[in-house]
Design a protein around this motif. Structure first.
Motif, PDB file in Angstrom:
ATOM      1  N   THR A 163       0.573 -34.944 -34.526  1.00 43.57           N
ATOM      2  CA  THR A 163      -0.312 -34.091 -35.327  1.00 43.57           C
ATOM      3  C   THR A 163      -0.792 -34.766 -36.586  1.00 43.57           C
ATOM      4  OG1 THR A 163       1.618 -33.139 -36.364  1.00 43.57           O
ATOM      5  CG2 THR A 163       0.718 -31.976 -34.468  1.00 43.57           C
ATOM      6  N   ALA A 164      -0.118 -35.800 -37.054  1.00 49.19           N
ATOM      7  CA  ALA A 164      -0.535 -36.512 -38.252  1.00 49.19           C
ATOM      8  C   ALA A 164      -0.890 -37.940 -37.889  1.00 49.19           C
ATOM      9  CB  ALA A 164       0.576 -36.495 -39.307  1.00 49.19           C
ATOM     10  N   PRO A 165      -2.086 -38.192 -37.315  1.00 49.21           N
ATOM     11  CA  PRO A 165      -2.450 -39.529 -36.889  1.00 49.21           C
ATOM     12  C   PRO A 165      -2.586 -40.454 -38.082  1.00 49.21           C
ATOM     13  CG  PRO A 165      -4.346 -38.071 -36.817  1.00 49.21           C
ATOM     14  CD  PRO A 165      -3.153 -37.220 -37.112  1.00 49.21           C
ATOM     15  N   PRO A 166      -2.389 -41.776 -37.881  1.00 51.82           N
ATOM     16  CA  PRO A 166      -2.487 -42.719 -38.987  1.00 51.82           C
ATOM     17  C   PRO A 166      -3.899 -42.769 -39.532  1.00 51.82           C
ATOM     18  CG  PRO A 166      -2.305 -43.865 -36.879  1.00 51.82           C
ATOM     19  CD  PRO A 166      -2.034 -42.423 -36.618  1.00 51.82           C
ATOM     20  N   ARG A 167      -3.976 -42.943 -40.844  1.00 47.40           N
ATOM     21  CA  ARG A 167      -5.270 -43.032 -41.499  1.00 47.40           C
ATOM     22  C   ARG A 167      -5.936 -44.345 -41.135  1.00 47.40           C
ATOM     23  NH1 ARG A 167      -5.501 -39.561 -45.940  1.00 47.40           N
ATOM     24  NH2 ARG A 167      -7.589 -40.333 -46.292  1.00 47.40           N
ATOM     25  N   ARG A 172      -1.256 -22.079 -37.884  1.00 44.44           N
ATOM     26  CA  ARG A 172      -1.977 -23.329 -37.725  1.00 44.44           C
ATOM     27  C   ARG A 172      -3.452 -23.037 -37.546  1.00 44.44           C
ATOM     28  NH1 ARG A 172      -0.870 -27.876 -33.148  1.00 44.44           N
ATOM     29  NH2 ARG A 172      -2.063 -26.394 -31.882  1.00 44.44           N
ATOM     30  N   ALA A 173      -4.304 -23.811 -38.199  1.00 43.44           N
ATOM     31  CA  ALA A 173      -5.744 -23.567 -38.146  1.00 43.44           C
ATOM     32  C   ALA A 173      -6.287 -23.823 -36.747  1.00 43.44           C
ATOM     33  CB  ALA A 173      -6.460 -24.446 -39.169  1.00 43.44           C
ATOM     34  N   ASP A 174      -7.337 -23.080 -36.387  1.00 42.56           N
ATOM     35  CA  ASP A 174      -7.955 -23.261 -35.082  1.00 42.56           C
ATOM     36  C   ASP A 174      -8.625 -24.624 -34.974  1.00 42.56           C
ATOM     37  OD1 ASP A 174      -7.157 -20.701 -34.420  1.00 42.56           O
ATOM     38  OD2 ASP A 174      -9.026 -19.785 -35.111  1.00 42.56           O
ATOM     39  N   GLN A 175      -9.246 -25.083 -36.054  1.00 40.97           N
ATOM     40  CA  GLN A 175      -9.929 -26.366 -36.049  1.00 40.97           C
ATOM     41  C   GLN A 175      -9.042 -27.426 -36.690  1.00 40.97           C
ATOM     42  OE1 GLN A 175     -13.834 -26.194 -37.778  1.00 40.97           O
ATOM     43  NE2 GLN A 175     -14.465 -24.401 -36.597  1.00 40.97           N
ATOM     44  N   ARG A 176      -8.865 -28.524 -35.998  1.00 41.89           N
ATOM     45  CA  ARG A 176      -8.034 -29.608 -36.514  1.00 41.89           C
ATOM     46  C   ARG A 176      -8.847 -30.460 -37.485  1.00 41.89           C
ATOM     47  NH1 ARG A 176      -4.509 -33.830 -32.829  1.00 41.89           N
ATOM     48  NH2 ARG A 176      -3.772 -35.160 -34.526  1.00 41.89           N
ATOM     49  N   PRO A 177      -8.334 -30.726 -38.671  1.00 43.83           N
ATOM     50  CA  PRO A 177      -9.089 -31.534 -39.637  1.00 43.83           C
ATOM     51  C   PRO A 177      -9.105 -33.001 -39.225  1.00 43.83           C
ATOM     52  CG  PRO A 177      -6.908 -31.028 -40.493  1.00 43.83           C
ATOM     53  CD  PRO A 177      -7.050 -30.255 -39.217  1.00 43.83           C
ATOM     54  N   PRO A 178      -9.983 -33.826 -39.855  1.00 40.92           N
ATOM     55  CA  PRO A 178     -10.030 -35.251 -39.516  1.00 40.92           C
ATOM     56  C   PRO A 178      -8.695 -35.954 -39.724  1.00 40.92           C
ATOM     57  CG  PRO A 178     -11.959 -34.626 -40.793  1.00 40.92           C
ATOM     58  CD  PRO A 178     -11.037 -33.452 -40.812  1.00 40.92           C
ATOM     59  N   HIS A 179      -7.936 -35.511 -40.731  1.00 41.32           N
ATOM     60  CA  HIS A 179      -6.634 -36.108 -41.010  1.00 41.32           C
ATOM     61  C   HIS A 179      -5.625 -35.003 -41.281  1.00 41.32           C
ATOM     62  CE1 HIS A 179      -9.403 -39.445 -42.347  1.00 41.32           C
ATOM     63  NE2 HIS A 179      -8.680 -40.035 -41.429  1.00 41.32           N
ATOM     64  N   GLY A 180      -4.383 -35.279 -40.932  1.00 45.70           N
ATOM     65  CA  GLY A 180      -3.324 -34.344 -41.251  1.00 45.70           C
ATOM     66  C   GLY A 180      -3.346 -33.108 -40.374  1.00 45.70           C
ATOM     67  N   PRO A 230       0.036 -35.726 -44.664  1.00 45.31           N
ATOM     68  CA  PRO A 230       1.317 -36.395 -44.928  1.00 45.31           C
ATOM     69  C   PRO A 230       1.273 -37.904 -44.718  1.00 45.31           C
ATOM     70  CG  PRO A 230       1.345 -35.471 -42.730  1.00 45.31           C
ATOM     71  CD  PRO A 230      -0.043 -35.221 -43.291  1.00 45.31           C
ATOM     72  N   THR A 231       0.064 -38.495 -44.648  1.00 40.33           N
ATOM     73  CA  THR A 231      -0.049 -39.919 -44.385  1.00 40.33           C
ATOM     74  C   THR A 231       0.166 -40.727 -45.667  1.00 40.33           C
ATOM     75  OG1 THR A 231      -2.442 -39.870 -44.740  1.00 40.33           O
ATOM     76  CG2 THR A 231      -1.641 -39.477 -42.504  1.00 40.33           C
ATOM     77  N   ALA A 232       0.163 -42.043 -45.513  1.00 43.29           N
ATOM     78  CA  ALA A 232       0.456 -42.930 -46.635  1.00 43.29           C
ATOM     79  C   ALA A 232      -0.793 -43.340 -47.406  1.00 43.29           C
ATOM     80  CB  ALA A 232       1.177 -44.185 -46.125  1.00 43.29           C
ATOM     81  N   CYS A 233      -1.952 -42.806 -47.061  1.00 48.69           N
ATOM     82  CA  CYS A 233      -3.204 -43.134 -47.742  1.00 48.69           C
ATOM     83  C   CYS A 233      -3.666 -41.954 -48.581  1.00 48.69           C
ATOM     84  CB  CYS A 233      -4.282 -43.513 -46.734  1.00 48.69           C
ATOM     85  SG  CYS A 233      -3.934 -45.011 -45.782  1.00 48.69           S
ATOM     86  N   ARG A 234      -4.276 -42.274 -49.698  1.00 49.35           N
ATOM     87  CA  ARG A 234      -4.786 -41.212 -50.558  1.00 49.35           C
ATOM     88  C   ARG A 234      -5.989 -40.526 -49.917  1.00 49.35           C
ATOM     89  NH1 ARG A 234      -5.690 -43.699 -56.407  1.00 49.35           N
ATOM     90  NH2 ARG A 234      -6.854 -45.208 -55.167  1.00 49.35           N
ATOM     91  N   ALA A 235      -6.109 -39.243 -50.150  1.00 48.70           N
ATOM     92  CA  ALA A 235      -7.227 -38.480 -49.605  1.00 48.70           C
ATOM     93  C   ALA A 235      -8.534 -38.962 -50.223  1.00 48.70           C
ATOM     94  CB  ALA A 235      -7.030 -36.995 -49.870  1.00 48.70           C
ATOM     95  N   SER A 236      -9.563 -39.021 -49.413  1.00 48.84           N
ATOM     96  CA  SER A 236     -10.858 -39.522 -49.860  1.00 48.84           C
ATOM     97  C   SER A 236     -11.786 -38.369 -50.218  1.00 48.84           C
ATOM     98  CB  SER A 236     -11.498 -40.380 -48.759  1.00 48.84           C
ATOM     99  OG  SER A 236     -11.840 -39.573 -47.639  1.00 48.84           O
ATOM    100  N   GLY A 251      -1.543 -38.550 -52.676  1.00 43.37           N
ATOM    101  CA  GLY A 251      -2.427 -38.363 -53.819  1.00 43.37           C
ATOM    102  C   GLY A 251      -3.881 -38.428 -53.398  1.00 43.37           C
ATOM    103  N   TYR A 252      -4.755 -38.642 -54.376  1.00 45.47           N
ATOM    104  CA  TYR A 252      -6.191 -38.576 -54.137  1.00 45.47           C
ATOM    105  C   TYR A 252      -6.891 -39.743 -54.820  1.00 45.47           C
ATOM    106  CZ  TYR A 252      -4.723 -33.830 -53.059  1.00 45.47           C
ATOM    107  OH  TYR A 252      -4.062 -32.747 -52.537  1.00 45.47           O
ATOM    108  N   ALA A 253      -7.962 -40.201 -54.198  1.00 49.89           N
ATOM    109  CA  ALA A 253      -8.801 -41.210 -54.818  1.00 49.89           C
ATOM    110  C   ALA A 253      -9.520 -40.592 -56.016  1.00 49.89           C
ATOM    111  CB  ALA A 253      -9.811 -41.755 -53.801  1.00 49.89           C
ATOM    112  N   PRO A 254      -9.863 -41.406 -57.032  1.00 52.31           N
ATOM    113  CA  PRO A 254     -10.528 -40.846 -58.223  1.00 52.31           C
ATOM    114  C   PRO A 254     -11.800 -40.066 -57.905  1.00 52.31           C
ATOM    115  CG  PRO A 254      -9.766 -43.078 -58.657  1.00 52.31           C
ATOM    116  CD  PRO A 254      -9.563 -42.839 -57.190  1.00 52.31           C
TER     117      PRO A 254
END
Length: 293
Positions: free
Chosen positions: A120-124, A199-207, A221-227, A252-255
């Motif tokens: 459910t949490a594919p790699p970024r 759980r949401a009906d539509q799966r988001p691009p990440h997470g 829950p991935t190791a990359c910051r959200a864009s 975390g999040y990108a600036p």
């Protein structure tokens, strides 16, 4: 404290002493699954939705809620499913008839489990899904270019209580896996006043996507910051459903993602290792009721 039971791994025959973790009920009392010491544990070879969660009654208020099935990671690499006593718990995943058709609802005190976090949490990666992302990105860019002031969607139905009302202290759950991150996000949404988390009906691009009445949430829950695109996709999806939205990230999040979330009014939270969601921008502090102003 919950009672510890001896557990022997069927693969390496190593014996462990296991105590079921406790989770906070809506009434504030700790709830732990009653273990069955007379039944041998089984090795998890294939994860099935219905086997991930069990229904347990709160010993204080009697509320029935769904909590994670007790499991133990043996050093030999085997994942053990710990049996529970049927007198105090029942393995059952909530059905669509409990909270509306087409949804895997969560009870008042816990979520219906996502699939295996590894699935459910594919790699970024830099590659993005081509199905819906082009439309969502272009819509957000067009909105920005038009100069119109972005406003967050108005929830169809607000939370059951606002920040100004007393709701007790949030009881965190330590985050060690992607599944823990989803559990914490669900518990926090309930603490905010959205009890019907599923759980949401539509799966988001990440997470993993979560949904409640009037609210959409994305747990990354991935190791990359959200864009910035992740934030825009969540916001546009919430717009189409006339719901509010909130983003939970483990890293975390990108600036530019923070700046875009501020302009769109999207609350951003960072999931700390102790299991406490930390507000990362002004809308998140407003939602949590921790805005010092």
């Amino acid at each position: 404290m919950t009672e510890s039971v001896p557990v022997r791994c069927p693969a390496c025959r190593r014996e462990h002493l296991y105590a079921a973790p406790s989770y906070p009920c809506a009434c504030g009392a700790p709830v732990a699954a009653p273990l069955d010491p007379r039944t041998a544990p089984t090795a998890v070879t294939h994860r099935v939705w219905d086997e991930q969660w069990i229904a347990v009654d709160c010993p204080a208020c009697g509320r029935r809620a769904h909590w994670p099935q007790p499991e133990l990671d043996c050093p030999c690499g085997t994942v053990l499913r710990i049996p529970v006593a049927r007198a105090g718990a029942e393995r059952t995943a909530p059905t669509g008839t409990e909270a509306g058709a087409g949804a895997q609802p969560w009870s008042d005190a816990g979520p219906a489990a996502p699939d295996d976090p590894a699935a459910t949490a594919p790699p970024r990666s830099t590659a993005r899904p081509d199905a819906a992302a082009p439309h969502t990105a272009s819509g957000a860019e067009a909105e920005a270019a038009s100069g119109a002031r972005a406003r967050p969607p108005v929830p169809a139905a607000g939370p059951s209580h606002g920040p100004e009302q007393r709701r007790g202290v949030f009881r965190p759950v330590a985050i060690r896996t992607a599944r823990d991150a989803v559990t914490v996000a669900a518990l926090y949404l309930r603490w905010l006043g959205y009890p019907d988390v599923r759980r949401a009906d539509q799966r988001p691009p990440h997470g993993i996507g979560l949904a409640a009445r009037g609210m959409l949430a994305q747990v990354d829950p991935t190791a990359c910051r959200a864009s910035v695109r992740d934030v825009e996709c969540l916001w546009l999806t919430a717009m189409t459903e006339s719901a509010g939205c909130v983003y939970f990230s483990l890293t975390g999040y990108a600036p530019d993602a923070r700046d875009r979330a501020d302009s769109l009014g999207v609350p951003l939270f960072v999931l700390g290792p102790t299991g406490t969601p930390l507000p990362a921008n002004g809308p998140a502090r407003d939602l949590a009721g921790t805005d010092p102003h």
